[in-house]
Enzyme design. Structure first.
Site, PDB file in Angstrom:
ATOM      1  N   SER A 132      39.814  44.363  34.420  1.00  0.00           N
ATOM      2  CA  SER A 132      39.803  43.208  33.429  1.00  0.00           C
ATOM      3  C   SER A 132      40.893  43.490  32.319  1.00  0.00           C
ATOM      4  O   SER A 132      41.088  42.449  31.733  1.00  0.00           O
ATOM      5  CB  SER A 132      38.602  43.480  32.899  1.00  0.00           C
ATOM      6  OG  SER A 132      38.061  44.399  32.158  1.00  0.00           O
ATOM      7  N   LYS A 169      37.474  45.579  25.505  1.00  0.00           N
ATOM      8  CA  LYS A 169      37.747  44.053  25.638  1.00  0.00           C
ATOM      9  C   LYS A 169      38.638  43.728  24.313  1.00  0.00           C
ATOM     10  O   LYS A 169      38.315  44.501  23.252  1.00  0.00           O
ATOM     11  CB  LYS A 169      36.422  43.174  25.652  1.00  0.00           C
ATOM     12  CG  LYS A 169      35.679  43.139  26.878  1.00  0.00           C
ATOM     13  CD  LYS A 169      36.579  42.376  28.117  1.00  0.00           C
ATOM     14  CE  LYS A 169      35.540  42.379  29.297  1.00  0.00           C
ATOM     15  NZ  LYS A 169      35.570  43.661  30.081  1.00  0.00           N
TER      16      LYS A 169
END
Length: 216
Positions: A132, A169
C-alpha cells in the site's frame, strides 16, 4: 581456540550479553551458553551464519578456518573512499503486538530489536505489510522507523493503529467535516475516512522518519 571461545570473545568484544546475542539470532540464552561452553559443539550452520552476522565476523573465523576476526581486509584503508562512512548503531524496539488499541513494544523477553544508525532519532520500528505504500518506496517487509508523537502534519506518513492493527498511511485532516483521511501511496487502494465516533478507533503512534530495505 574453540568455536565457543571465538563466539564468547567476539560477543564480549561487542559488549553483548548472552541474552542479547540470543535475541539477535532468534534462539535462547541457554543455547548461547551451550554453544560457548562446548556442551553443544555441532552448531547448526544457519545459527553459525546468524551469529557471524550479529558479531560482524565471518563464519570462517568462527569455525577456525580464518585467523583474522575482521571481515574487511586490513590492507584496505577505508578512509581513502569519501563515499564510505563509518556506522555507529543503536538498538530500537520493533513493534510487537497490538492489544485493545495499545501497542506492545519489544522488551527483554522479546526477540524484536532492530539495529539502526545513531543518526536516526526514532523510538520504535514497524515492519511494513503489503504494497500500500510503494509510492513512497516502502515495500512489504521493509522496516520503518517511527518517532513517537500524537499527531503529524498534513500529508505526512504515520504509524496508525486501526482496530488493533498498526498500519502506515499518509494522514490528511478534513476539519470542515470533522474527518481524518488515511491515504495509501498506491492508487489500487481506496482512502479510509474516519469521522465522529469512528475516530475513537484511530490512534496516531508517530511519524515515519526513515526506512530500511534489503538489497535485492
Amino acid at each position: 581456540m574453540s568455536i565457543g571461545d571465538r563466539i564468547r570473545k567476539q560477543r564480549l568484544k561487542k559488549d553483548l550479553s548472552q541474552e542479547d546475542l540470543a535475541k539477535m539470532i532468534g534462539t535462547t540464552r541457554q543455547n548461547i551458553y551451550k554453544y560457548e561452553t562446548g556442551i553443544v559443539s555441532n552448531i547448526p550452520s544457519d545459527k553459525i551464519e546468524a551469529i557471524a552476522r550479529s558479531l560482524q565476523v565471518s563464519p570462517a573465523y568462527l569455525m577456525g578456518w580464518q585467523e583474522s576476526d575482521n571481515i574487511v581486509s586490513e590492507d584496505i584503508d577505508l578512509s581513502l573512499y569519501d563515499n564510505i562512512l563509518p556506522i555507529k548503531t543503536k538498538k530500537i524496539p520493533l513493534l510487537g503486538e497490538i492489544a485493545c488499541g495499545v501497542p506492545i513494544y519489544a522488551d527483554e523477553d522479546r526477540e524484536c530489536y532492530v539495529e539502526v544508525g545513531t543518526d536516526i532519532r526514532a523510538d520504535f520500528a514497524l515492519k511494513a505489510k503489503g504494497d500500500s505504500m510503494i509510492g513512497a518506496y516502502i515495500r512489504d517487509g521493509d522496516i520503518v522507523f517511527i518517532r513517537k508523537q500524537p499527531t503529524v502534519e498534513e500529508g505526512e506518513i504515520a504509524a496508525v493503529i486501526i482496530d488493533d492493527e498498526a498500519t502506515l498511511k499518509r494522514v490528511y485532516f478534513h476539519k470542515e467535516i470533522g474527518a481524518v483521511e488515511l491515504r495509501a501511496d498506491n492508487i489500487a487502494y481506496k482512502s479510509l475516512i474516519y469521522s465522529g465516533p469512528e475516530l475513537e478507533q484511530l490512534h496516531i503512534l508517530g511519524k515515519a522518519i526513515a526506512f530500511q530495505s534489503d538489497v535485492k
